[in-house]
Design a protein around this motif. Structure first.
Motif, PDB file in Angstrom:
ATOM      1  N   ASP A 213       0.604  -1.073   0.110  1.00  0.00           N
ATOM      2  CA  ASP A 213       0.197  -0.059  -0.155  1.00  0.00           C
ATOM      3  C   ASP A 213       0.977   1.265   0.022  1.00  0.00           C
ATOM      4  O   ASP A 213       0.265   2.435  -0.388  1.00  0.00           O
ATOM      5  CB  ASP A 213      -1.046   0.061   1.313  1.00  0.00           C
ATOM      6  CG  ASP A 213      -1.770  -0.928   1.162  1.00  0.00           C
ATOM      7  OD1 ASP A 213      -2.578  -1.552   0.142  1.00  0.00           O
ATOM      8  OD2 ASP A 213      -2.153  -1.859   2.340  1.00  0.00           O
ATOM      9  N   GLY A 214       2.084   1.063   0.353  1.00  0.00           N
ATOM     10  CA  GLY A 214       3.108   2.377   0.324  1.00  0.00           C
ATOM     11  C   GLY A 214       4.436   1.775   0.339  1.00  0.00           C
ATOM     12  O   GLY A 214       4.559   0.622   0.735  1.00  0.00           O
ATOM     13  N   ALA A 215       5.296   2.473  -0.260  1.00  0.00           N
ATOM     14  CA  ALA A 215       6.923   1.968   0.029  1.00  0.00           C
ATOM     15  C   ALA A 215       7.714   3.123   0.509  1.00  0.00           C
ATOM     16  O   ALA A 215       7.646   4.062   0.749  1.00  0.00           O
ATOM     17  CB  ALA A 215       7.411   2.005  -1.459  1.00  0.00           C
ATOM     18  N   VAL A 216       8.358   2.570   1.822  1.00  0.00           N
ATOM     19  CA  VAL A 216       9.493   3.147   2.347  1.00  0.00           C
ATOM     20  C   VAL A 216      10.656   2.841   1.836  1.00  0.00           C
ATOM     21  O   VAL A 216      11.474   1.911   1.719  1.00  0.00           O
ATOM     22  CB  VAL A 216       9.451   2.542   3.986  1.00  0.00           C
ATOM     23  CG1 VAL A 216      10.210   3.256   4.984  1.00  0.00           C
ATOM     24  CG2 VAL A 216       7.993   2.395   4.592  1.00  0.00           C
ATOM     25  N   LEU A 217      11.320   4.235   1.382  1.00  0.00           N
ATOM     26  CA  LEU A 217      12.650   4.253   0.477  1.00  0.00           C
ATOM     27  C   LEU A 217      13.612   4.372   1.418  1.00  0.00           C
ATOM     28  O   LEU A 217      13.589   5.454   2.275  1.00  0.00           O
ATOM     29  CB  LEU A 217      12.428   5.437  -0.556  1.00  0.00           C
ATOM     30  CG  LEU A 217      11.010   5.289  -1.271  1.00  0.00           C
ATOM     31  CD1 LEU A 217      11.397   6.638  -2.250  1.00  0.00           C
ATOM     32  CD2 LEU A 217      11.057   4.071  -2.179  1.00  0.00           C
ATOM     33  N   LEU A 218      14.662   3.263   1.307  1.00  0.00           N
ATOM     34  CA  LEU A 218      15.600   3.592   2.341  1.00  0.00           C
ATOM     35  C   LEU A 218      17.080   4.000   1.683  1.00  0.00           C
ATOM     36  O   LEU A 218      18.074   3.735   2.239  1.00  0.00           O
ATOM     37  CB  LEU A 218      15.917   2.158   2.794  1.00  0.00           C
ATOM     38  CG  LEU A 218      14.870   1.252   3.567  1.00  0.00           C
ATOM     39  CD1 LEU A 218      15.257  -0.231   3.874  1.00  0.00           C
ATOM     40  CD2 LEU A 218      14.244   2.021   4.895  1.00  0.00           C
ATOM     41  N   SER A 219      16.867   4.696   0.603  1.00  0.00           N
ATOM     42  CA  SER A 219      18.082   4.968  -0.084  1.00  0.00           C
ATOM     43  C   SER A 219      18.295   6.452   0.153  1.00  0.00           C
ATOM     44  O   SER A 219      19.080   7.192  -0.631  1.00  0.00           O
ATOM     45  CB  SER A 219      17.798   4.735  -1.452  1.00  0.00           C
ATOM     46  OG  SER A 219      16.447   5.289  -1.980  1.00  0.00           O
ATOM     47  N   GLY A 220      17.758   7.185   1.170  1.00  0.00           N
ATOM     48  CA  GLY A 220      18.116   8.421   1.482  1.00  0.00           C
ATOM     49  C   GLY A 220      17.306   9.542   0.715  1.00  0.00           C
ATOM     50  O   GLY A 220      16.332   9.061  -0.011  1.00  0.00           O
ATOM     51  N   VAL A 221      17.632  10.595   0.700  1.00  0.00           N
ATOM     52  CA  VAL A 221      16.937  11.495  -0.195  1.00  0.00           C
ATOM     53  C   VAL A 221      17.914  12.442  -1.086  1.00  0.00           C
ATOM     54  O   VAL A 221      17.492  13.776  -1.602  1.00  0.00           O
ATOM     55  CB  VAL A 221      16.435  12.702   0.737  1.00  0.00           C
ATOM     56  CG1 VAL A 221      15.191  11.965   1.573  1.00  0.00           C
ATOM     57  CG2 VAL A 221      17.320  13.420   1.830  1.00  0.00           C
ATOM     58  N   SER A 222      18.793  11.798  -1.693  1.00  0.00           N
ATOM     59  CA  SER A 222      19.585  12.375  -2.645  1.00  0.00           C
ATOM     60  C   SER A 222      18.830  12.529  -3.732  1.00  0.00           C
ATOM     61  O   SER A 222      18.037  11.590  -4.156  1.00  0.00           O
ATOM     62  CB  SER A 222      21.053  11.623  -3.096  1.00  0.00           C
ATOM     63  OG  SER A 222      20.672  10.855  -3.981  1.00  0.00           O
ATOM     64  N   ALA A 223      18.880  13.537  -4.719  1.00  0.00           N
ATOM     65  CA  ALA A 223      17.983  13.347  -5.824  1.00  0.00           C
ATOM     66  C   ALA A 223      18.098  12.388  -6.953  1.00  0.00           C
ATOM     67  O   ALA A 223      17.095  11.917  -7.348  1.00  0.00           O
ATOM     68  CB  ALA A 223      18.498  14.933  -6.733  1.00  0.00           C
ATOM     69  N   GLU A 224      19.316  11.978  -6.982  1.00  0.00           N
ATOM     70  CA  GLU A 224      19.610  10.809  -8.054  1.00  0.00           C
ATOM     71  C   GLU A 224      19.098   9.510  -7.336  1.00  0.00           C
ATOM     72  O   GLU A 224      18.247   8.884  -8.136  1.00  0.00           O
ATOM     73  CB  GLU A 224      20.813  10.487  -8.383  1.00  0.00           C
ATOM     74  CG  GLU A 224      21.625  11.925  -9.177  1.00  0.00           C
ATOM     75  CD  GLU A 224      22.103  13.011  -7.978  1.00  0.00           C
ATOM     76  OE1 GLU A 224      22.711  13.928  -8.509  1.00  0.00           O
ATOM     77  OE2 GLU A 224      22.075  12.630  -6.799  1.00  0.00           O
ATOM     78  N   THR A 225      19.287   9.126  -6.296  1.00  0.00           N
ATOM     79  CA  THR A 225      18.632   7.848  -5.877  1.00  0.00           C
ATOM     80  C   THR A 225      17.414   7.872  -5.496  1.00  0.00           C
ATOM     81  O   THR A 225      16.731   6.799  -5.844  1.00  0.00           O
ATOM     82  CB  THR A 225      19.736   7.527  -4.551  1.00  0.00           C
ATOM     83  OG1 THR A 225      19.430   8.544  -3.533  1.00  0.00           O
ATOM     84  CG2 THR A 225      21.012   7.171  -4.700  1.00  0.00           C
ATOM     85  N   LEU A 226      16.896   9.166  -5.200  1.00  0.00           N
ATOM     86  CA  LEU A 226      15.332   9.136  -4.929  1.00  0.00           C
ATOM     87  C   LEU A 226      14.491   8.968  -6.103  1.00  0.00           C
ATOM     88  O   LEU A 226      13.602   8.429  -6.446  1.00  0.00           O
ATOM     89  CB  LEU A 226      14.946  10.553  -4.265  1.00  0.00           C
ATOM     90  CG  LEU A 226      13.595  10.730  -3.796  1.00  0.00           C
ATOM     91  CD1 LEU A 226      13.099   9.714  -2.881  1.00  0.00           C
ATOM     92  CD2 LEU A 226      13.313  12.261  -3.197  1.00  0.00           C
ATOM     93  N   ALA A 227      15.028   9.582  -7.163  1.00  0.00           N
ATOM     94  CA  ALA A 227      14.311   9.567  -8.628  1.00  0.00           C
ATOM     95  C   ALA A 227      14.567   8.055  -9.023  1.00  0.00           C
ATOM     96  O   ALA A 227      13.663   7.648  -9.688  1.00  0.00           O
ATOM     97  CB  ALA A 227      15.058  10.356  -9.712  1.00  0.00           C
TER      98      ALA A 227
END
Length: 342
Positions: free
Chosen positions: A170-184
């Protein structure tokens, strides 16, 4: 037109008696945080569902969630019952976050859940929480008495699990931090999974270490074990996208139980200085984390909202103390700035 603001959460490790942990959550609620997320690792912290029960009874508004529990050390039927029990006490406020079990399985000699196991576990959880029967094999078909609907989120960092989260959660928890490249890149993988399953967009929750500071270089030194741990566990390519090039051995002697959860954090910082320079730690803080002044952090949070992130949960550096300083700093200086422009 004002910029969208994601829900702001804080990670609260169950590192003390439940009543003391609830005090931190209650303070976060008073200061205007939207969510409190609790990690689960049976040897590192107190039981997460016991703590969640106390938090549900001790708060009124703030959202509560696991970030994350697992389906390896906990059977899915046991997780379903625990989740239902918390959801009853905090109607509409509880989210069940699930992952492959890294810090839970490693210390007891188990392996993380595979993609197939996660898919099967999610199916069982949904069925039980919906009140439907589940075939457990051997002629055993059973259902959960007094079920409750609970949103199921999946934490992921690698491409396969990100796509799986988009497909089944139902939702995804992103564990890759908030850098623009990895977030995209992470967001794109989640969307791929959702499209493949014929689903609508899946809400994204990003995790980020955070510190309100005017001296990023000095504060970032404490991130060295985090940075090294990411490089050690398959994240070196993601770090390189932001110009952070690290070569950390697969096994580092000294920190217990691992780099990211080291009990002696100062010693872990010194050990990791062999591979992570002060400059690399500062670059990591600026790209992957939310380190900076209140104004800088508020601006980046708005940017995450524009990028489609529905929620952000902030982490302090440390596993065995409560994030009291982070709650006070963000609640006292960052959240008012976000409210001003809302």
């Amino acid at each position: 037109m004002t910029s969208p603001v994601p829900l702001i959460g804080v990670r609260v490790p169950p590192c003390d008696r439940a009543d003391r942990v609830v005090g931190a959550v209650r303070r976060a609620e008073e200061l205007g945080f939207d969510q409190a997320w609790f990690p689960d690792s049976q040897l590192l912290w107190r039981d997460v569902f016991t703590t969640l029960t106390a938090a549900a009874l001790g708060t009124e508004r703030i959202g509560l969630g696991t970030a994350v529990t697992n389906l390896a050390t906990r059977h899915p039927a046991v997780v379903a019952s625990a989740a239902r029990s918390v959801a009853e006490l905090a109607p509409g406020r509880f989210t069940l976050g699930l992952g492959v079990g890294n810090s839970s399985v490693g210390p007891v000699g188990m392996r993380p859940s595979t993609g197939t196991e996660m898919r099967d576990g999610f199916a069982m959880l949904r069925s039980l929480l919906d009140g439907a029967e589940w075939d457990f094999g051997g002629g055993a078909r059973s259902r959960l008495r007094d079920p409750a609907r609970v949103p199921l989120y999946m934490a992921a960092s690698g491409p396969r699990n990100l796509r799986l989260a988009g497909e089944i959660a139902d939702g995804a928890v992103l564990l890759s931090g908030v850098s623009a490249e990895t977030l995209a890149d992470a967001s794109a993988r989640v969307r791929e999974g959702a499209r493949a399953a014929g689903r609508a967009e899946v809400p994204l929750v990003a995790s980020a270490f955070c510190a309100v500071t005017g001296d990023v270089e000095r504060a970032a030194r404490r991130l060295k074990p985090i940075c090294a741990g990411i490089a050690q566990t398959g994240g070196a390519k993601a770090l390189a996208l932001s110009g952070i090039h690290l070569d950390v051995p697969d096994r580092v002697e000294g920190p217990y139980p691992d780099l990211v959860h080291a009990e002696d954090w100062d010693a872990a910082v010194e050990i990791c200085s062999r591979w992570v320079s002060d400059e690399a730690a500062a670059a990591f803080a600026r790209a992957f984390c939310l380190f900076g002044t209140a104004e800088e952090i508020a601006a980046r949070l708005r940017g995450l909202g524009r990028a489609g992130v529905a929620g952000v949960y902030l982490q302090h550096v440390g596993s065995y103390d409560l994030p009291d300083d982070l709650i006070e700093a963000v609640g006292g200086s960052v959240l008012p700035l976000l409210r001003e422009g809302a």
